[in-house]
Design a protein around this motif. Structure first.
Motif, PDB file in Angstrom:
ATOM      1  N   LYS A   1       0.817  -1.201   0.000  1.00  0.00           N
ATOM      2  CA  LYS A   1       0.000   0.000   0.000  1.00  0.00           C
ATOM      3  C   LYS A   1       0.862   1.267   0.000  1.00  0.00           C
ATOM      4  O   LYS A   1       0.476   2.285  -0.556  1.00  0.00           O
ATOM      5  N   ASN A   2       2.003   1.172   0.640  1.00  0.00           N
ATOM      6  CA  ASN A   2       2.844   2.374   0.736  1.00  0.00           C
ATOM      7  C   ASN A   2       3.833   2.522  -0.399  1.00  0.00           C
ATOM      8  O   ASN A   2       4.572   3.500  -0.443  1.00  0.00           O
ATOM      9  N   ARG A   3       3.874   1.533  -1.276  1.00  0.00           N
ATOM     10  CA  ARG A   3       4.799   1.652  -2.408  1.00  0.00           C
ATOM     11  C   ARG A   3       4.118   2.377  -3.560  1.00  0.00           C
ATOM     12  O   ARG A   3       2.932   2.150  -3.823  1.00  0.00           O
ATOM     13  N   LEU A   4       4.887   3.186  -4.247  1.00  0.00           N
ATOM     14  CA  LEU A   4       4.365   3.866  -5.424  1.00  0.00           C
ATOM     15  C   LEU A   4       4.283   2.833  -6.540  1.00  0.00           C
ATOM     16  O   LEU A   4       5.276   2.171  -6.856  1.00  0.00           O
TER      17      LEU A   4
ATOM     18  N   ASN B   1      15.862  -0.047  -4.028  1.00  0.00           N
ATOM     19  CA  ASN B   1      16.346   1.113  -3.285  1.00  0.00           C
ATOM     20  C   ASN B   1      15.306   2.195  -3.047  1.00  0.00           C
ATOM     21  O   ASN B   1      15.586   3.211  -2.450  1.00  0.00           O
ATOM     22  N   MET B   2      14.072   2.007  -3.584  1.00  0.00           N
ATOM     23  CA  MET B   2      13.027   3.008  -3.349  1.00  0.00           C
ATOM     24  C   MET B   2      11.698   2.281  -3.155  1.00  0.00           C
ATOM     25  O   MET B   2      11.520   1.183  -3.679  1.00  0.00           O
ATOM     26  N   PRO B   3      10.742   2.903  -2.444  1.00  0.00           N
ATOM     27  CA  PRO B   3       9.448   2.236  -2.245  1.00  0.00           C
ATOM     28  C   PRO B   3       8.585   2.301  -3.515  1.00  0.00           C
ATOM     29  O   PRO B   3       7.601   3.029  -3.592  1.00  0.00           O
ATOM     30  N   ILE B   4       9.024   1.551  -4.531  1.00  0.00           N
ATOM     31  CA  ILE B   4       8.368   1.595  -5.850  1.00  0.00           C
ATOM     32  C   ILE B   4       8.160   0.175  -6.345  1.00  0.00           C
ATOM     33  O   ILE B   4       9.031  -0.688  -6.152  1.00  0.00           O
ATOM     34  N   GLU B   5       7.001  -0.070  -6.961  1.00  0.00           N
ATOM     35  CA  GLU B   5       6.826  -1.349  -7.660  1.00  0.00           C
ATOM     36  C   GLU B   5       6.305  -1.072  -9.070  1.00  0.00           C
ATOM     37  O   GLU B   5       5.602  -0.100  -9.313  1.00  0.00           O
TER      38      GLU B   5
ATOM     39  N   ASP C   1      -0.596   4.199  -9.421  1.00  0.00           N
ATOM     40  CA  ASP C   1      -0.441   5.631  -9.143  1.00  0.00           C
ATOM     41  C   ASP C   1       0.042   6.384 -10.374  1.00  0.00           C
ATOM     42  O   ASP C   1      -0.406   7.486 -10.657  1.00  0.00           O
ATOM     43  N   LEU C   2       0.995   5.772 -11.089  1.00  0.00           N
ATOM     44  CA  LEU C   2       1.552   6.410 -12.292  1.00  0.00           C
ATOM     45  C   LEU C   2       1.508   5.427 -13.448  1.00  0.00           C
ATOM     46  O   LEU C   2       1.535   4.214 -13.245  1.00  0.00           O
ATOM     47  N   GLY C   3       1.500   5.976 -14.663  1.00  0.00           N
ATOM     48  CA  GLY C   3       1.601   5.133 -15.847  1.00  0.00           C
ATOM     49  C   GLY C   3       2.506   5.814 -16.858  1.00  0.00           C
ATOM     50  O   GLY C   3       2.503   7.045 -16.958  1.00  0.00           O
ATOM     51  N   ILE C   4       3.285   5.007 -17.571  1.00  0.00           N
ATOM     52  CA  ILE C   4       4.095   5.557 -18.665  1.00  0.00           C
ATOM     53  C   ILE C   4       3.484   5.001 -19.943  1.00  0.00           C
ATOM     54  O   ILE C   4       3.403   3.772 -20.106  1.00  0.00           O
TER      55      ILE C   4
ATOM     56  N   ALA D   1       1.159  11.890   1.323  1.00  0.00           N
ATOM     57  CA  ALA D   1       2.220  12.897   1.234  1.00  0.00           C
ATOM     58  C   ALA D   1       3.554  12.257   0.839  1.00  0.00           C
ATOM     59  O   ALA D   1       4.301  12.814   0.034  1.00  0.00           O
ATOM     60  N   GLU D   2       3.825  11.061   1.393  1.00  0.00           N
ATOM     61  CA  GLU D   2       5.114  10.391   1.088  1.00  0.00           C
ATOM     62  C   GLU D   2       5.172  10.016  -0.388  1.00  0.00           C
ATOM     63  O   GLU D   2       6.180  10.230  -1.053  1.00  0.00           O
ATOM     64  N   LYS D   3       4.064   9.438  -0.883  1.00  0.00           N
ATOM     65  CA  LYS D   3       4.059   9.023  -2.297  1.00  0.00           C
ATOM     66  C   LYS D   3       4.181  10.241  -3.214  1.00  0.00           C
ATOM     67  O   LYS D   3       4.906  10.214  -4.198  1.00  0.00           O
ATOM     68  N   GLN D   4       3.457  11.331  -2.876  1.00  0.00           N
ATOM     69  CA  GLN D   4       3.514  12.511  -3.738  1.00  0.00           C
ATOM     70  C   GLN D   4       4.928  13.102  -3.742  1.00  0.00           C
ATOM     71  O   GLN D   4       5.417  13.547  -4.776  1.00  0.00           O
ATOM     72  N   ALA D   5       5.586  13.044  -2.571  1.00  0.00           N
ATOM     73  CA  ALA D   5       6.955  13.558  -2.502  1.00  0.00           C
ATOM     74  C   ALA D   5       7.870  12.727  -3.402  1.00  0.00           C
ATOM     75  O   ALA D   5       8.755  13.257  -4.085  1.00  0.00           O
ATOM     76  N   LEU D   6       7.627  11.420  -3.432  1.00  0.00           N
ATOM     77  CA  LEU D   6       8.437  10.549  -4.286  1.00  0.00           C
ATOM     78  C   LEU D   6       8.158  10.840  -5.768  1.00  0.00           C
ATOM     79  O   LEU D   6       9.084  10.909  -6.589  1.00  0.00           O
TER      80      LEU D   6
END
Ligand code: ATP
Ligand code: MG
Length: 299
Positions: A4-7, A45-49, A68-71, A204-209
């Motif tokens: 849940k906390n990973r972007l 190295n980052m909270p990303i999947e 959260d994001l798409g390319i 807030a953490e995800k948006q900062a990332l």
């Protein structure tokens, strides 16, 4: 960190965008443990999947807030958006930035031997495409009626197979069209890849990332467009030489050993230097002109 906390970022698993998407993440400093068998890859190295899917699924995953994001290519994004809007659904997303890869155009093409003067020649034509919504929007703007046939692959063989009079397909070099005896007659949409974010606010953490990744992407884009230029110049020509260099404000001026009349000039230019400009610089007395690539930039 829990899922849940990973972007969560969606990108194309296999195809024209996948290599450049993974390269972009790498340049942003995101280390991913890739595993071809897995749908989800994790960053070490980052909270990303990373969710790896067919490109057609990416806009919907962002619109529905599954990622959260798409390319994604703007062509696929806008096609899906128009499709949803036409069936009365809501479309929610934010476009964060355009990328400098995945460039292509959606074009109308017809048999090489057919005459063509303008799009009105396609009145009542049968047009094969994978992008019915973008095509419909364009033809409506042009006031031309037509019938579309949806093909998700091998669109370029439709005219020779007698399925359609024309096609509307993605083109980059035009080689595929030519190989199929077709000629491009109208470019109806220009596309590059872009980054989109779901509309509902992130933690807030995800948006900062996300902001950090965006700043890094901008840094990479600025760096590829910019060059580090070094040259030796006569002291009395500094102003004229600076004026010739694109996008330069304050050059660094350094003394040259055993030379009172000339200095070394170092500048970051926002554009590449063309041969013509280099030749002009030389005519003004500049020498040892070096143009170097810049890897990263943080303004
Ligand atoms: P998937 O299996 O993920 O659905 P696909 O076959 O639909 O893949 P690709 O051919 O890999 O898609 O193209 C992905 C995107 O690359 C396109 O939607 C477009 O944005 C971009 N692209 C750039 N150049 C071209 C080109 N010449 N032809 C097709 N797509 C291109
Ligand atoms: Mg696809």
């Amino acid at each position: 960190m829990t899922t849940k906390n990973r972007l969560r970022i969606a990108m194309q698993k296999k195809g024209r965008l996948s290599q450049e998407c993974s390269e972009l993440l790498k340049q942003c400093g995101v280390k991913i443990i890739w595993n071809d068998q897995r749908l989800i890859a994790y960053s070490e190295n980052m909270p990303i999947e990373i969710l790896r899917v067919r490109d057609d699924d990416i806009p919907g995953l962002v619109f529905d807030g599954v990622v959260d994001l798409g390319i994604i290519g703007e062509n696929v994004l806008e096609e899906e958006e128009l499709g949803r809007l036409s069936s009365g659904e809501d479309v929610n997303y934010k476009k964060l930035c355009q990328l400098d890869f995945g460039g292509c155009r959606l074009s109308l093409a017809i048999d090489r031997d057919k005459n063509y003067s303008n799009v009105k020649d396609l009145e009542n034509a049968v047009i094969a495409t994978s992008y019915p919504n973008l095509l419909k929007r364009y033809m409506k703007e042009q006031g031309v009626s037509f019938k579309s046939i949806l093909l998700t692959g091998s669109v370029e063989v439709a005219p020779s197979a007698g399925i359609a009079n024309a096609i509307c397909d993605l083109v980059s070099s035009g080689a595929t069209l030519e190989a199929n005896g077709l000629k491009e007659v109208e470019a109806i949409y220009h596309s590059t890849a872009c980054v989109i974010q779901r509309k509902e606010p992130l933690s807030a953490e995800k948006q900062a990332l996300v902001n950090k990744l965006l700043a890094r992407i901008r840094g990479i884009q600025q760096a590829t467009e910019s060059k580090y230029i070094m040259l030796h110049a006569p002291k009395d020509k500094l102003a004229e030489i600076t004026a010739l260099l694109p996008g330069v404000e304050n050059p660094t001026i350094l003394p040259l050993a055993n030379d009172q009349t000339r200095v070394a000039m170092h500048v970051v230019s926002q554009e590449n230097l063309f041969w013509e400009t280099m030749e002009k610089l030389k005519e003004m007395g500049a020498s040892s002109v070096l143009v170097l690539p810049i890897e990263k930039m943080l303004a």
